[in-house]
Design an enzyme around this catalytic site. Structure first.
Site, PDB file in Angstrom:
ATOM      1  N   HIS A  70       0.786  -1.202  -0.180  1.00  0.00           N
ATOM      2  CA  HIS A  70       0.001  -0.146  -0.087  1.00  0.00           C
ATOM      3  C   HIS A  70       0.881   1.219   0.191  1.00  0.00           C
ATOM      4  O   HIS A  70       1.571   1.431   1.044  1.00  0.00           O
ATOM      5  CB  HIS A  70      -0.849   0.060   1.241  1.00  0.00           C
ATOM      6  CG  HIS A  70      -1.778  -0.941   1.178  1.00  0.00           C
ATOM      7  ND1 HIS A  70      -2.480  -1.704   2.286  1.00  0.00           N
ATOM      8  CD2 HIS A  70      -2.591  -1.484   0.284  1.00  0.00           C
ATOM      9  CE1 HIS A  70      -3.462  -2.488   2.030  1.00  0.00           C
ATOM     10  NE2 HIS A  70      -3.345  -2.595   0.716  1.00  0.00           N
ATOM     11  N   ARG A  72       0.848   4.502   0.302  1.00  0.00           N
ATOM     12  CA  ARG A  72       0.623   5.643   0.935  1.00  0.00           C
ATOM     13  C   ARG A  72       1.382   5.424   2.372  1.00  0.00           C
ATOM     14  O   ARG A  72       1.439   6.410   3.122  1.00  0.00           O
ATOM     15  CB  ARG A  72      -0.878   6.165   1.117  1.00  0.00           C
ATOM     16  CG  ARG A  72      -1.629   5.176   1.886  1.00  0.00           C
ATOM     17  CD  ARG A  72      -3.065   5.548   1.501  1.00  0.00           C
ATOM     18  NE  ARG A  72      -4.027   4.876   2.323  1.00  0.00           N
ATOM     19  CZ  ARG A  72      -5.449   5.077   2.425  1.00  0.00           C
ATOM     20  NH1 ARG A  72      -5.826   6.278   1.799  1.00  0.00           N
ATOM     21  NH2 ARG A  72      -6.267   4.393   2.890  1.00  0.00           N
ATOM     22  N   GLU A  73       1.468   4.098   2.578  1.00  0.00           N
ATOM     23  CA  GLU A  73       2.206   3.901   3.975  1.00  0.00           C
ATOM     24  C   GLU A  73       3.681   4.069   3.731  1.00  0.00           C
ATOM     25  O   GLU A  73       4.397   3.010   3.811  1.00  0.00           O
ATOM     26  CB  GLU A  73       1.889   2.322   4.440  1.00  0.00           C
ATOM     27  CG  GLU A  73       0.483   2.333   4.244  1.00  0.00           C
ATOM     28  CD  GLU A  73      -0.322   0.860   4.573  1.00  0.00           C
ATOM     29  OE1 GLU A  73       0.596  -0.144   4.620  1.00  0.00           O
ATOM     30  OE2 GLU A  73      -1.334   0.580   4.508  1.00  0.00           O
ATOM     31  N   ARG A 128      -3.637   4.386  -2.395  1.00  0.00           N
ATOM     32  CA  ARG A 128      -3.527   3.035  -1.561  1.00  0.00           C
ATOM     33  C   ARG A 128      -3.247   1.731  -2.760  1.00  0.00           C
ATOM     34  O   ARG A 128      -2.717   0.756  -2.280  1.00  0.00           O
ATOM     35  CB  ARG A 128      -4.606   2.532  -0.535  1.00  0.00           C
ATOM     36  CG  ARG A 128      -4.927   1.329  -0.121  1.00  0.00           C
ATOM     37  CD  ARG A 128      -6.253   1.112   0.326  1.00  0.00           C
ATOM     38  NE  ARG A 128      -6.593  -0.336   0.677  1.00  0.00           N
ATOM     39  CZ  ARG A 128      -6.608  -0.679   1.984  1.00  0.00           C
ATOM     40  NH1 ARG A 128      -5.881   0.016   2.881  1.00  0.00           N
ATOM     41  NH2 ARG A 128      -6.884  -2.007   2.227  1.00  0.00           N
ATOM     42  N   ASN A 145      -3.625  -5.888  -1.659  1.00  0.00           N
ATOM     43  CA  ASN A 145      -3.886  -7.025  -0.352  1.00  0.00           C
ATOM     44  C   ASN A 145      -5.215  -7.388  -0.186  1.00  0.00           C
ATOM     45  O   ASN A 145      -5.679  -8.053   0.712  1.00  0.00           O
ATOM     46  CB  ASN A 145      -3.364  -6.388   0.903  1.00  0.00           C
ATOM     47  CG  ASN A 145      -3.175  -7.205   1.979  1.00  0.00           C
ATOM     48  OD1 ASN A 145      -2.561  -8.209   1.687  1.00  0.00           O
ATOM     49  ND2 ASN A 145      -3.213  -6.607   3.077  1.00  0.00           N
ATOM     50  N   ARG A 146      -5.946  -7.416  -1.253  1.00  0.00           N
ATOM     51  CA  ARG A 146      -7.321  -8.290  -1.292  1.00  0.00           C
ATOM     52  C   ARG A 146      -7.162  -9.088  -2.576  1.00  0.00           C
ATOM     53  O   ARG A 146      -8.440  -9.554  -2.874  1.00  0.00           O
ATOM     54  CB  ARG A 146      -8.534  -7.189  -1.287  1.00  0.00           C
ATOM     55  CG  ARG A 146      -8.487  -6.260  -0.165  1.00  0.00           C
ATOM     56  CD  ARG A 146      -8.807  -7.271   1.252  1.00  0.00           C
ATOM     57  NE  ARG A 146      -9.230  -6.265   2.357  1.00  0.00           N
ATOM     58  CZ  ARG A 146      -8.254  -5.820   3.186  1.00  0.00           C
ATOM     59  NH1 ARG A 146      -7.061  -6.176   2.955  1.00  0.00           N
ATOM     60  NH2 ARG A 146      -8.555  -5.030   4.189  1.00  0.00           N
ATOM     61  N   HIS A 197       3.246  -3.524   6.738  1.00  0.00           N
ATOM     62  CA  HIS A 197       2.129  -2.518   6.652  1.00  0.00           C
ATOM     63  C   HIS A 197       2.165  -1.377   7.670  1.00  0.00           C
ATOM     64  O   HIS A 197       3.135  -1.665   8.707  1.00  0.00           O
ATOM     65  CB  HIS A 197       0.846  -3.042   6.548  1.00  0.00           C
ATOM     66  CG  HIS A 197       0.354  -3.688   5.181  1.00  0.00           C
ATOM     67  ND1 HIS A 197      -0.426  -3.278   4.359  1.00  0.00           N
ATOM     68  CD2 HIS A 197       0.737  -5.053   4.913  1.00  0.00           C
ATOM     69  CE1 HIS A 197      -0.537  -4.181   3.131  1.00  0.00           C
ATOM     70  NE2 HIS A 197       0.146  -5.245   3.924  1.00  0.00           N
ATOM     71  N   SER A 198       1.532  -0.425   7.420  1.00  0.00           N
ATOM     72  CA  SER A 198       1.335   0.711   8.801  1.00  0.00           C
ATOM     73  C   SER A 198      -0.288   0.923   8.687  1.00  0.00           C
ATOM     74  O   SER A 198      -0.759   0.862   7.623  1.00  0.00           O
ATOM     75  CB  SER A 198       2.191   1.849   8.579  1.00  0.00           C
ATOM     76  OG  SER A 198       1.787   2.453   7.474  1.00  0.00           O
ATOM     77  N   TYR A 199      -0.677   1.556   9.860  1.00  0.00           N
ATOM     78  CA  TYR A 199      -0.180   1.983  10.913  1.00  0.00           C
ATOM     79  C   TYR A 199      -1.055   1.669  12.361  1.00  0.00           C
ATOM     80  O   TYR A 199      -1.505   2.501  12.760  1.00  0.00           O
ATOM     81  CB  TYR A 199       0.228   3.627  10.857  1.00  0.00           C
ATOM     82  CG  TYR A 199      -1.285   4.392  10.781  1.00  0.00           C
ATOM     83  CD1 TYR A 199      -1.872   4.879  11.895  1.00  0.00           C
ATOM     84  CD2 TYR A 199      -1.938   4.412   9.480  1.00  0.00           C
ATOM     85  CE1 TYR A 199      -3.205   5.515  11.726  1.00  0.00           C
ATOM     86  CE2 TYR A 199      -3.249   5.088   9.471  1.00  0.00           C
ATOM     87  CZ  TYR A 199      -3.777   5.832  10.428  1.00  0.00           C
ATOM     88  OH  TYR A 199      -5.009   6.239  10.422  1.00  0.00           O
ATOM     89  N   TYR A 249     -10.651  -7.670  11.724  1.00  0.00           N
ATOM     90  CA  TYR A 249     -11.732  -7.838  10.893  1.00  0.00           C
ATOM     91  C   TYR A 249     -11.555  -8.936   9.804  1.00  0.00           C
ATOM     92  O   TYR A 249     -10.167  -9.136   9.553  1.00  0.00           O
ATOM     93  CB  TYR A 249     -12.426  -6.635  10.514  1.00  0.00           C
ATOM     94  CG  TYR A 249     -11.435  -6.036   9.489  1.00  0.00           C
ATOM     95  CD1 TYR A 249     -11.825  -5.669   8.263  1.00  0.00           C
ATOM     96  CD2 TYR A 249     -10.439  -5.137   9.931  1.00  0.00           C
ATOM     97  CE1 TYR A 249     -11.022  -4.981   7.245  1.00  0.00           C
ATOM     98  CE2 TYR A 249      -9.787  -4.330   9.007  1.00  0.00           C
ATOM     99  CZ  TYR A 249     -10.102  -4.489   7.720  1.00  0.00           C
ATOM    100  OH  TYR A 249      -9.137  -3.583   6.854  1.00  0.00           O
ATOM    101  N   GLU A 271       1.857  -4.372  11.320  1.00  0.00           N
ATOM    102  CA  GLU A 271       1.249  -2.973  11.035  1.00  0.00           C
ATOM    103  C   GLU A 271       2.261  -2.263  11.705  1.00  0.00           C
ATOM    104  O   GLU A 271       2.102  -2.216  13.226  1.00  0.00           O
ATOM    105  CB  GLU A 271      -0.174  -2.724  11.666  1.00  0.00           C
ATOM    106  CG  GLU A 271      -1.134  -3.459  10.496  1.00  0.00           C
ATOM    107  CD  GLU A 271      -1.685  -2.350   9.495  1.00  0.00           C
ATOM    108  OE1 GLU A 271      -1.297  -1.404   9.353  1.00  0.00           O
ATOM    109  OE2 GLU A 271      -2.551  -2.884   8.796  1.00  0.00           O
TER     110      GLU A 271
END
Lengths: 310, 93
Positions: A70, A72-73, A128, A145-146, A197-199, A249, A271
């Site tokens: 992703h 933007r991380e 993203r 990531n999906r 990943h983050s955050y 989730y 994360e």
């Protein structure tokens, strides 16, 4: 452009070109340890590079690390750069790193989604997804990531191309994902996948697409507990841990579920830290603290993979 | 280049399942231009929501009308982005 490893500023965010140049410098500085592989091309035809850390041997058991799926991380990518440098510098000095690399190889994809990363630098810092076109939609990109073949299309992913969690037209539709799938399948001896990943300050493991505990649940939760404890010992940053589905989730089509379902037992996703104030805009002065505290957790997982062959 | 002048990031705490459901409804409303940085997952986790300047009033009215607890995590997203750019320029020099 950065001119040498010694002047590269690890405490700053960098463009794709700067990072790709830095990779070449890392290879030049550690020619007997680090090499650069190209595992594919992105949707916009950028090379997908992986750093290979190896002390020799043939098709050794391997650890896969990736950052920046992703884009933007930014803290994730920056942590990846610091970590790759750390691995190279610590071989021959740190007994754990040395032991790992004397028996295993490490493959590290620092920019997993280069098109998205470039886009965050010049057009939309909050991007993203990938940058692939979606037939019949004005909206661009798929959440990589999906997009994995692990409960693809189920809960926690969206069939709407305008959604941030759009799963794509079919599993592995994204070149960036397919390249990793092909590489890991082709390698055949990857023992651990760590996707960063983050955050949200979490250390997670399968499953995300179902609530059923993974076969190795007990071992993974104990390892996660140790890793977050060692991470917290550095600056007191508190992580939570557990399976994706139980901790946050249901999320279908994710990297680590695919890895686990394809025989990679030690599949984890991190994360990274959030100060509670900046989200994806974590100031660059927090890159090194973030990377520093993450290092012992990564090392715990890698050492565990080394010491528990399967 | 997309600018984010006046956009804010709100940190929201859902007090019960009903509020969680309402946040998920908000997530579906594309016309509001909200971007969930942290999604509504469970009651223990804060939800971070980037809201464009044009939707800010509507979103805050929505949150107030359903008695959500929230705080402003980022006052102006563009200010932070400008700072980030300056920082990169300094480093490059």
């Amino acid at each position: 452009r950065e001119r040498s490893i010694s002047t590269f500023d690890f405490a700053s965010y960098h463009t794709l070109d700067e990072i790709y140049d830095w990779m070449d410098m890392l290879v030049e500085d550690h020619p007997n340890l680090v090499s650069k592989l190209q595992i594919g091309q992105s949707y916009e035809n950028r090379p997908l590079y992986v750093l290979k850390f190896s002390t020799g041997g043939s098709n050794r058991p391997a650890i896969w690390l990736d950052t920046g799926i992703h884009p933007r991380e930014w803290i994730t990518t920056a942590t990846g750069i610091w970590t790759a440098n750390k691995i190279a510098e610590e071989y021959g000095h740190d007994p754990s790193v040395t032991a790992i690399l004397d028996s295993m190889d490490i493959f590290f994809e620092i920019i997993t989604n280069p098109d998205g990363f470039v886009y965050t630098h010049h057009s939309n810092r909050m991007w993203r997804k990938t940058r692939s076109m979606n037939a019949g939609s004005r909206c661009v990109g798929v959440d990589p990531n999906r997009n994995w073949d692990a409960g693809f299309g189920g809960a926690g992913s969206s069939s709407n191309p305008c959604s941030e969690t759009y799963h794509g037209p079919h599993a592995h539709s994204e070149r960036e994902v397919k390249a990793i799938v092909d590489f890991i399948h082709g390698h055949g001896n990857v023992k651990s996948v760590i996707s960063i990943h983050s955050y949200s300050q979490m250390l997670l493991f399968p499953y995300g697409y179902k609530t059923t505990p993974a076969d190795d649940y007990q071992e993974m939760i104990e390892l996660a507990k140790k890793a977050v404890s060692d991470l917290a010992a550095v600056y007191g940053t508190k992580y939570i841990y557990g399976s994706v589905a139980n901790t946050i989730y249901m999320a279908c089509g994710t990297t680590i579920d695919w890895a686990y379902d394809n025989g990679v037992k030690y599949s984890f996703t991190l994360e990274l830290r959030d100060t509670g104030r900046y989200g994806f805009l974590l100031p660059s002065n927090q890159i090194i603290p973030t990377a520093t505290e993450t290092w012992p957790a990564l090392l715990d997982i890698m050492v565990h993979a080394l010491e528990h062959p399967y | 280049e997309q600018l984010f002048v006046g956009d804010q990031v709100l940190r929201i705490i859902a007090n019960d399942e009903e509020q969680m459901t309402l946040l998920r409804v908000l997530e579906e409303q594309a016309e509001l231009q909200v971007d969930f940085w942290r999604h509504p997952t469970n009651l223990n986790h804060p939800v971070d929501l980037q809201v464009s300047f044009s939707s800010l009033q509507a979103v805050k009215i929505f949150l107030d009308s359903y008695s959500f607890s929230y705080s402003i995590m980022i006052e102006d997203v563009q200010e932070l982005l400008d700072e980030e750019k300056k920082s990169m320029m300094r480093s490059r020099r």
